[in-house]
Scaffold this active site. Structure first.
Site, PDB file in Angstrom:
ATOM      1  N   GLU A   1       0.826  -1.211   0.000  1.00  0.00           N
ATOM      2  CA  GLU A   1       0.000   0.000   0.000  1.00  0.00           C
ATOM      3  C   GLU A   1       0.862   1.264   0.000  1.00  0.00           C
ATOM      4  O   GLU A   1       0.592   2.220   0.725  1.00  0.00           O
ATOM      5  CB  GLU A   1      -0.973  -0.007   1.191  1.00  0.00           C
ATOM      6  CG  GLU A   1      -2.069  -1.049   1.053  1.00  0.00           C
ATOM      7  CD  GLU A   1      -3.099  -0.989   2.170  1.00  0.00           C
ATOM      8  OE1 GLU A   1      -3.047  -0.046   2.984  1.00  0.00           O
ATOM      9  OE2 GLU A   1      -3.947  -1.883   2.229  1.00  0.00           O
ATOM     10  N   GLY A   2       1.905   1.266  -0.808  1.00  0.00           N
ATOM     11  CA  GLY A   2       2.849   2.369  -0.864  1.00  0.00           C
ATOM     12  C   GLY A   2       4.038   2.073   0.022  1.00  0.00           C
ATOM     13  O   GLY A   2       3.919   2.094   1.244  1.00  0.00           O
TER      14      GLY A   2
END
Length: 860
Positions: free
Chosen positions: A505-506
């Protein structure tokens, strides 16, 4: 009164009055009138030189000019707008959509330099409904009881069938799905609570349950799907007959979604015997959780329309679609093995997969809007799943390590009594408290309708990093107990799992250096986004008016932050208004101070560096660290209030906020040290640190109090780990450690008597197991006490025990036996025999792999 005194009073009137007007953010017109009155008073009643009068009147005249709106716009704003447009950095569509995602909440207040605390404190404390609490106490508790992490990760590399069946039966995948589609429709706080509890027991289970309730097909359908798509998929997802996954990451594109090469081409093709206009998809994805077992695949790809079958554009950009995994050309089933954690994760590929256009989420009209969908949903989901997983790991580590450090004795005392161990215990407890607060407060805001894009990035980065620090400290305290893997090791698997959350998620490096401040500087700043939008307005007159309004608001804001930063730093913020008069009052004031300093530093960074700030990643990261520290400290204070302002929790609050604000100070210092314009850096240092760096880290005394809380049975220890799975049962180390901790406290008087008896020569052994029968015989302790001590000692030994294995138990292929290195067999030297065996093993392994692959291909 002497002339000097009178002159000094006039000086205080002008300087003090100016600082007051700026500090309170009095509007330009009112400030101009007040300044005019002061100038007139000086001219008529002061005894200054006539040159001073002329200078003051001239300065006042300059101040009047900005109040002449039409003149100001034509002569000042118009040329500045042209310069501003030439300075604007280039911005990709993905960056623009990310900036527009979500809402601005408490992060905007911190960016303002003058946070309105009533806005944060007015939010109700997050609370579980009766139904949600029943789910936590019932199905969630029972699922935890079913989980055996050693069996799952080491022996099976998967959860047992009965666990999968239970997850589906009790609708763990349906927490975010509304009841009208058969789901549970839980709040964000309940979602976070379930994942926290599962994470305290098994990272495999928490990951398996977390992903479908975060960024996935269900969430995408709820917000963007057509009603037909919702009716088709959501009941199946709620019932568990459909297993979802979402595929974004490709070998060539990870954090840079714009680099996707996975494609969908709009063309004619056959679908169920009919020729239709549809999509021909080709993709190659990896790291996709639940992909190996998924029945429906959410897919991100770039959409092309070379024949203009749905419009006049050749390329539409990133698009999201739902693809059944059982159609021709789709490949799923193979698995990755992320650091031996057994949740289902693997690659998926698609070769010339043809599907109808209405497989696009939201239908053809949503073509090209996939990235916008994803970043908007990340502003919520990123604040729940990974931060809750981190919080659950922290709660388990705090509960276990506090007890372990008490029952583990060295040099005739608990290792918790050593200050070095205590320092680690303090960090474990304090970091866990910060994670708990951040998750609870942010989830509560989401339940009130917020979509906190920047706070979600803060939580994702900092909670996963804090979880890594907690795991490291817990491992240090446990030593060999945490290193030796086996059924008795309750720490090692969670320790290995911590880097996984860092990467998804990043990636954390990207999140810190580009996203937190990069997104926040534009999204949360009171004026920057308005200036950008005005500069890009196609109507020049409207753009000029909007830019003028934003620009002069920005100027006043910058002047105010200079005054506020200087005054608050000079006075240690002691006169700053705060919402509560409690023992935590000073921490609110400290955040006020650093909010003003942060806003000032941010403005000067953007003004002097412009678009180049985007490439100054370390400066951006440090500004992001300051914003993050203030946000997390704010959630700690709010969480303390939400939990009833328990006095026994104050050491945790003090350690947490002091640590965070000290980090904010040091990040500001590092920012100024490395700011490229040294003259500006020196000027900023005068306004931000006029008295130097005066904020200190938590004292040793606070640390000792925190150690006492986490190593002593009581309300504070239980609140810190309130969602962890701590039930006392044979297979749950947290419950057993708590039992041993309570017994340790109960038997401390007896142990003191034994130590005294040893000093007096009544006992000959230093080992507790030998002392018990000796003490009983010498009547130092009674028979009942001896019996209880034996039972207690056995429990402690069992918890301190580590696993060992026969060599063949550890071998990947237990049928192959290894000869000792110094032996020979079949007349061959040991080295030749080893080489021959390796070669033979390799051939057998290759045959097995080939057979396995053939079976999987046939099955697919």
């Amino acid at each position: 009164m002497s002339g000097f005194t009178v002159g000094f009073l006039w000086f205080l009137l002008f300087v003090g009055g100016g600082i007051f007007l700026a500090y309170q953010r009095i509007d330009l017109r009112t400030s101009t009138v007040a300044t005019g009155i002061a100038v007139a008073a000086y001219v008529f009643f002061g005894d200054g030189h006539w040159l001073w009068n002329i200078a003051l009147i001239a300065a006042f005249g300059v101040m009047v000019i900005p109040n002449l709106i039409e003149f100001r716009r034509e002569k000042l704003t118009k040329p500045l707008l042209a310069i501003y447009r030439s300075m604007l950095p280039s911005m990709s569509d993905t960056e623009r959509e990310a900036l527009e995602a979500g809402s601005v909440w408490w992060d905007g207040e911190l960016f303002s330099g003058m946070p309105e605390w009533d806005r944060l404190m007015s939010y109700p404390a997050p609370k579980l409904s009766e139904e949600e609490q029943a789910f936590i106490d019932g199905p969630c508790e029972e699922l935890c009881q079913m989980l055996d992490d050693w069996n799952i990760c080491h022996e099976r590399a998967d959860m047992p069938k009965e666990v999968w069946d239970y997850i589906i039966e009790k609708q763990f995948f349906a927490m975010i799905i509304p009841k009208q589609y058969g789901g549970l429709e839980f709040s964000a706080y309940a979602n976070a609570a379930v994942i926290t509890k599962l994470a305290s027991r098994s990272p495999t289970a928490s990951s398996t349950v977390g992903v479908p309730n975060s960024l996935g097909p269900a969430e995408l359908l709820l917000h963007y799907g057509t009603e037909e798509q919702k009716q088709h998929y959501l009941p199946g997802l709620a019932a568990g007959t459909e297993i979802p996954c979402f595929a974004l990451t490709s070998p060539q594109a990870g954090s840079d979604a714009a680099a996707l090469i996975d494609s969908g081409v709009i063309c004619k093709g056959k679908w169920k015997g009919k020729t239709i206009t549809g999509l021909r998809l080709n993709w190659d994805k990896r790291y996709i959780t639940l992909a190996p077992v998924a029945t429906v695949l959410g897919l991100a790809f770039k959409l092309y329309d070379p024949d203009h079958l749905i419009g006049d554009r050749d390329e539409y950009g990133i698009t999201a679609a739902l693809i059944p995994t059982d159609i021709e050309g789709v490949e799923v089933g193979r698995r990755h093995f992320p650091l031996t954690i057994a949740f289902q994760n693997g690659p998926t590929t698609g070769k010339d997969v043809f599907v109808p256009l209405d497989f696009i989420i939201g239908g053809p009209e949503m073509a090209g809007k996939g990235w916008k969908m994803l970043v908007e949903l990340l502003s919520v989901g990123r604040a729940i799943t990974l931060p809750s997983t981190s919080s659950g790991g922290g709660q388990a580590a705090s509960y276990a390590t506090g007890a372990y450090a008490t029952i583990r004795k060295q040099f005739n005392t608990s290792i918790a009594n050593f200050e070095g161990v205590g320092e680690a215990l303090t960090r474990i407890a304090g970091h866990t408290y910060i994670m708990n607060a951040a998750v609870a407060v942010t989830a509560g805001a989401i339940d009130q309708g917020e979509k906190p894009a920047v706070p979600s990035a803060i939580l994702k980065y900092h909670c996963t990093e804090l979880a890594r620090k907690v795991a490291n400290d817990a491992m240090d305290v446990h030593g060999g107990k945490g290193v030796m893997m086996g059924p008795n090791n309750y720490l090692g698997r969670a320790y290995m799992a911590t880097p996984i959350a860092i990467t998804v998620e990043g990636a954390n490096i990207l999140t810190r250096s580009l996203i937190i401040f990069g997104q926040g500087a534009i999204r949360c700043h009171p004026f920057v986004l308005r200036e950008l939008q005005a500069a890009g307005d196609s109507d020049p007159d409207r753009g000029l008016i909007e830019f003028d309004d934003a620009l002069f608001g920005h100027v006043g804001y910058a002047i105010s932050n200079m005054a506020r930063s200087f005054f608050l730093a000079l006075t240690h913020a002691k006169f700053s208004r705060v919402p509560l008069n409690t023992p935590t009052r000073r921490y609110y004031q400290n955040i006020n101070r650093y909010s003003a300093a942060f806003a000032l530093a941010s403005d000067f960074a953007m003004l002097t560096l412009g678009g180049a700030l985007k490439k100054r990643e370390l400066l951006s990261a440090r500004l992001g660290d300051i914003l993050s520290s203030m946000y997390l400290a704010s959630t700690v204070l709010k969480h303390f209030e939400d939990q009833g302002r328990r006095a026994t929790d104050l050491p945790l609050v003090e350690w947490s906020v002091r640590t965070l604000m000290y980090q904010a100070q040091e990040a500001l210092h590092a920012f100024l040290r490395n700011f490229p314009n040294r003259w500006i850096a020196m000027l900023l240092r005068v306004f931000i640190f006029p008295r130097g760096r005066t904020y200190s880290a938590p004292s040793d005394e606070i640390s000792r109090k925190v150690v006492g809380l986490v190593t002593t049975p009581g309300e504070s220890r239980e609140r810190l780990s309130q969602l962890a799975y701590t039930t006392l049962e044979p297979g749950n180390p947290l419950g057993l450690l708590q039992e041993a901790l309570e017994l340790t406290k109960e038997h401390e008087p007896i142990e003191r008597r034994l130590r005294q008896a040893r000093k007096e020569g009544l006992l000959s052994s230093d080992y507790l197991g030998d002392q018990i029968p000796e003490a009983e015989k010498a009547q130092v302790i009674s028979k009942a006490e001896a019996r209880n001590m034996r039972a207690y000692h056995e429990k402690v030994l069992a918890l301190l025990d580590v696993d060992d294995f026969a060599t063949e138990e550890l071998a990947r292929n237990p049928t192959e036996k290894t000869l000792p290195a110094n032996k020979e067999a079949s007349g061959k030297p040991a080295r030749e025999k080893t080489v021959a065996r390796k070669s033979s093993t390799k051939k057998k392994t290759n045959k097995k792999v080939a057979k396995k692959t053939a079976k999987k291909s046939k099955k697919t």
